[in-house]
Design a protein around this motif. Structure first.
Motif, PDB file in Angstrom:
ATOM      1  N   THR A  72       0.757  -1.278  -0.177  1.00  0.00           N
ATOM      2  CA  THR A  72      -0.023  -0.081   0.077  1.00  0.00           C
ATOM      3  C   THR A  72       0.898   1.291  -0.077  1.00  0.00           C
ATOM      4  O   THR A  72       0.608   2.129  -1.071  1.00  0.00           O
ATOM      5  CB  THR A  72      -1.007   0.106   1.091  1.00  0.00           C
ATOM      6  OG1 THR A  72      -1.815  -1.217   1.122  1.00  0.00           O
ATOM      7  CG2 THR A  72      -1.662   1.287   1.339  1.00  0.00           C
ATOM      8  N   PRO A  73       1.661   1.512   0.904  1.00  0.00           N
ATOM      9  CA  PRO A  73       2.587   2.766   0.711  1.00  0.00           C
ATOM     10  C   PRO A  73       3.557   2.681  -0.384  1.00  0.00           C
ATOM     11  O   PRO A  73       3.856   3.815  -0.923  1.00  0.00           O
ATOM     12  CB  PRO A  73       3.359   2.625   1.994  1.00  0.00           C
ATOM     13  CG  PRO A  73       3.414   1.144   2.555  1.00  0.00           C
ATOM     14  CD  PRO A  73       2.269   0.625   2.183  1.00  0.00           C
ATOM     15  N   VAL A  74       3.827   1.526  -0.820  1.00  0.00           N
ATOM     16  CA  VAL A  74       4.645   1.791  -2.306  1.00  0.00           C
ATOM     17  C   VAL A  74       3.886   1.999  -3.119  1.00  0.00           C
ATOM     18  O   VAL A  74       4.400   2.945  -3.990  1.00  0.00           O
ATOM     19  CB  VAL A  74       5.353   0.272  -2.235  1.00  0.00           C
ATOM     20  CG1 VAL A  74       5.875   0.216  -3.862  1.00  0.00           C
ATOM     21  CG2 VAL A  74       6.266  -0.307  -1.307  1.00  0.00           C
ATOM     22  N   LEU A  75       2.643   1.739  -3.389  1.00  0.00           N
ATOM     23  CA  LEU A  75       1.723   2.199  -4.446  1.00  0.00           C
ATOM     24  C   LEU A  75       1.400   3.684  -4.267  1.00  0.00           C
ATOM     25  O   LEU A  75       1.484   4.381  -5.372  1.00  0.00           O
ATOM     26  CB  LEU A  75       0.459   1.243  -4.537  1.00  0.00           C
ATOM     27  CG  LEU A  75       0.536  -0.060  -4.749  1.00  0.00           C
ATOM     28  CD1 LEU A  75      -0.855  -1.056  -4.704  1.00  0.00           C
ATOM     29  CD2 LEU A  75       0.956  -0.462  -6.380  1.00  0.00           C
ATOM     30  N   VAL A  76       1.211   3.831  -3.104  1.00  0.00           N
ATOM     31  CA  VAL A  76       1.125   5.340  -2.923  1.00  0.00           C
ATOM     32  C   VAL A  76       2.283   6.266  -3.413  1.00  0.00           C
ATOM     33  O   VAL A  76       2.128   7.274  -3.870  1.00  0.00           O
ATOM     34  CB  VAL A  76       0.706   5.799  -1.201  1.00  0.00           C
ATOM     35  CG1 VAL A  76       0.755   7.252  -1.164  1.00  0.00           C
ATOM     36  CG2 VAL A  76      -0.607   5.084  -1.030  1.00  0.00           C
ATOM     37  N   ALA A  77       3.501   5.710  -2.952  1.00  0.00           N
ATOM     38  CA  ALA A  77       4.566   6.548  -3.445  1.00  0.00           C
ATOM     39  C   ALA A  77       4.901   6.381  -4.979  1.00  0.00           C
ATOM     40  O   ALA A  77       5.554   7.257  -5.457  1.00  0.00           O
ATOM     41  CB  ALA A  77       5.929   5.736  -2.744  1.00  0.00           C
ATOM     42  N   ALA A  78       4.238   5.486  -5.480  1.00  0.00           N
ATOM     43  CA  ALA A  78       4.128   5.187  -6.891  1.00  0.00           C
ATOM     44  C   ALA A  78       3.353   6.232  -7.744  1.00  0.00           C
ATOM     45  O   ALA A  78       3.103   6.282  -8.981  1.00  0.00           O
ATOM     46  CB  ALA A  78       4.341   3.707  -7.637  1.00  0.00           C
ATOM     47  N   GLY A  79       2.301   6.891  -6.949  1.00  0.00           N
ATOM     48  CA  GLY A  79       1.563   7.700  -7.711  1.00  0.00           C
ATOM     49  C   GLY A  79      -0.050   7.462  -7.263  1.00  0.00           C
ATOM     50  O   GLY A  79      -0.912   8.094  -7.924  1.00  0.00           O
ATOM     51  N   TYR A  80      -0.393   6.236  -6.795  1.00  0.00           N
ATOM     52  CA  TYR A  80      -1.843   5.511  -6.557  1.00  0.00           C
ATOM     53  C   TYR A  80      -2.552   6.641  -5.821  1.00  0.00           C
ATOM     54  O   TYR A  80      -1.874   7.016  -4.563  1.00  0.00           O
ATOM     55  CB  TYR A  80      -1.858   4.444  -6.166  1.00  0.00           C
ATOM     56  CG  TYR A  80      -1.685   3.348  -7.194  1.00  0.00           C
ATOM     57  CD1 TYR A  80      -2.709   2.424  -7.277  1.00  0.00           C
ATOM     58  CD2 TYR A  80      -0.486   3.186  -7.982  1.00  0.00           C
ATOM     59  CE1 TYR A  80      -2.418   1.261  -8.522  1.00  0.00           C
ATOM     60  CE2 TYR A  80      -0.177   2.337  -8.837  1.00  0.00           C
ATOM     61  CZ  TYR A  80      -1.385   1.432  -9.260  1.00  0.00           C
ATOM     62  OH  TYR A  80      -1.202   0.506 -10.070  1.00  0.00           O
ATOM     63  N   ALA A  81      -3.551   7.314  -6.069  1.00  0.00           N
ATOM     64  CA  ALA A  81      -4.094   8.234  -5.219  1.00  0.00           C
ATOM     65  C   ALA A  81      -4.999   7.675  -4.061  1.00  0.00           C
ATOM     66  O   ALA A  81      -6.202   7.293  -4.347  1.00  0.00           O
ATOM     67  CB  ALA A  81      -5.151   9.182  -6.069  1.00  0.00           C
TER      68      ALA A  81
END
Length: 455
Positions: A72-81
């Motif tokens: 989850t935090p990795v996806l957020v860091a990759a730009g997932y809103a």
């Protein structure tokens, strides 16, 4: 007495007065770990062989269960809103589903056999791995779909209950705390491994690379299933039968122990699921590469909690563990007030160590509580005690895991309503104090349960 193993064409012994139809798989008809002659003649070797393969399958179950805690935090860091509240839903839902699945998974050992169910449960881990790979390659995936896919990771959480219920039957009382602690720790450490691996195998800002660890787990899950098929055994007596479950559900100690397990395992899995997200949301500049250390030391502490409890009693160790949990939560509050990432990290390390030790000590209490009064050599009473213990393990495993969901949602609601994690942490401190009071009053004080044995 040698261990007697049968193939499918022979009929395993059922409950007293009944005979089952032949069942598929490798079954052991006659096995009593308290029989020292049988234990020395091959029982110990068989028990340890089943333990190691159980650990392997459970380890993978925990890695899958906690895939979304770090993804989850990795996806957020990759730009997932994904907003903070949504992030904590993605980490909480697998915990909720896993907690719920622990109840049927506990029954599965008696219904299908420990070996057979280990094969099935290992293969089910493929589904959430494929799901995360899909999300990682499709940035436009709507939140509801991500939540549904995250929920499938709950199958990994169910593995714990079936594994612990199964291994419980293989070891004598004198070694049960260490065996259950080692089995659980082998699974728990899967959380640390997946949280350590993901940040180092993904490419910063490239969401698709988040699929790598999920795809790597798939062949390992198949290998674990093959290992269980080749090397594990089903015990004919390993039955959490309906009578034992009814007795366990009527017994107040099942629910008191479940309450204590909310405080230990609920804390471990709740903090493990939330820690990477909390760390990144409170201190954005910190690297996620250190988040795995909490789950690692918590996992390694669990068998020590079991071993120490074998020596001095699970209730005494549990009281100390809850006291340290309360101190750790207070430390986290102080860290937030000081805006100190170092103190925040160290406070959570204390929480993880104490929860790990407490996991081992509370699980050590279960067989001691239900075996009190059983005379050595009373085979029927010993078998019944093991069956009701297995039922209590199943209940406590499920109820305790709900604590992980409550911790995640507690942090989310605290952040939303008060703009701070501190109210949630103070609530946790209050709960740990309650657990200390219950443990002392019921299990640790002089004359507790009317027995001189250490619980």
């Amino acid at each position: 007495m040698a261990v007697q193993t049968q193939r499918a064409e022979r009929e395993p012994h059922g409950p007293v007065g009944t005979v089952d139809a032949p069942r598929a798989g490798r079954w052991v008809d006659v096995f009593d770990p308290e029989d020292q002659a049988q234990w020395a003649a091959g029982g110990r070797r068989m028990a340890r062989r089943n333990l190691w393969w159980s650990i392997a399958a459970e380890f993978l179950g925990f890695t899958v269960w906690q895939l979304w805690s770090i993804a989850t935090p990795v996806l957020v860091a990759a730009g997932y809103a994904i907003a903070l509240d949504q992030q904590l839903w993605l980490t909480a839902v697998p915990v909720l589903v896993g907690a719920t699945l622990r109840f049927p998974y506990s029954f599965a050992v008696g219904r299908f056999g420990g070996r057979n169910w280990t094969i099935i449960s290992a293969l089910l881990l493929v589904v959430p791995c494929v799901g995360l790979a899909y999300v990682a390659h499709n940035p436009g995936t709507p939140f509801w779909a991500m939540l549904l896919i995250a929920a499938t990771a709950g199958v990994g959480g169910g593995n714990f209950a079936s594994s612990m219920s199964n291994i419980h039957f293989f070891f004598p009382q004198r070694e049960k705390g260490a065996a259950l602690g080692l089995n659980a720790a082998g699974g728990n450490i899967g959380v640390a491994v997946i949280q350590a691996v993901v940040p180092f195998v993904v490419v910063a800002g490239v969401a698709a690379t988040t699929a790598r660890p999920a795809l790597f787990i798939i062949p390992l899950a198949v290998l674990a299933a093959l290992g269980a098929w080749r090397f594990m055994d089903n015990l004919s007596d390993a039955r959490s039968d309906d009578a034992a479950w009814r007795a366990a559900l009527r017994d107040k100690h099942t629910w008191l122990i479940s309450l204590l397990y909310i405080g230990t395992f609920g804390s471990f899995i709740g903090y493990a699921a939330a820690f990477p997200t909390l760390l990144k949301s409170q201190f954005p500049d910190v690297t996620l590469g250190i988040a795995f250390l909490g789950a690692l030391i918590g996992s390694l502490a669990r068998p020590w909690g079991g071993r120490l409890s074998d020596r001095v009693g699970g209730a005494r160790v549990s009281i100390v563990a809850f006291a340290v949990l309360a101190l750790g939560a207070v430390g986290a509050v102080v860290a937030l007030q000081m805006a100190s990432v170092t103190l925040f990290f160290l406070a959570f390390m204390v929480l993880f160590v104490a929860s790990g030790v407490g996991n081992g000590s509370v699980y050590r209490m279960i067989p001691a509580v239900f075996r009190r009064g059983v005379v050595d050599g009373d085979v029927d009473a010993g078998l019944y005690a093991r069956r009701i213990t297995a039922a209590c393990i199943g209940v406590a495993a499920g109820v305790g895991a709900y604590g992980g969901f409550l911790i995640n949602r507690g942090f989310a609601e605290s952040s939303t309503a008060f703009g701070s994690l501190q109210p949630a942490l103070w609530a946790f401190v209050g709960f740990y104090v309650l657990c200390i009071a219950v443990t002392w009053a019921v299990y640790a004080r002089r004359g507790a349960l009317g027995t001189t044995e250490r619980i």
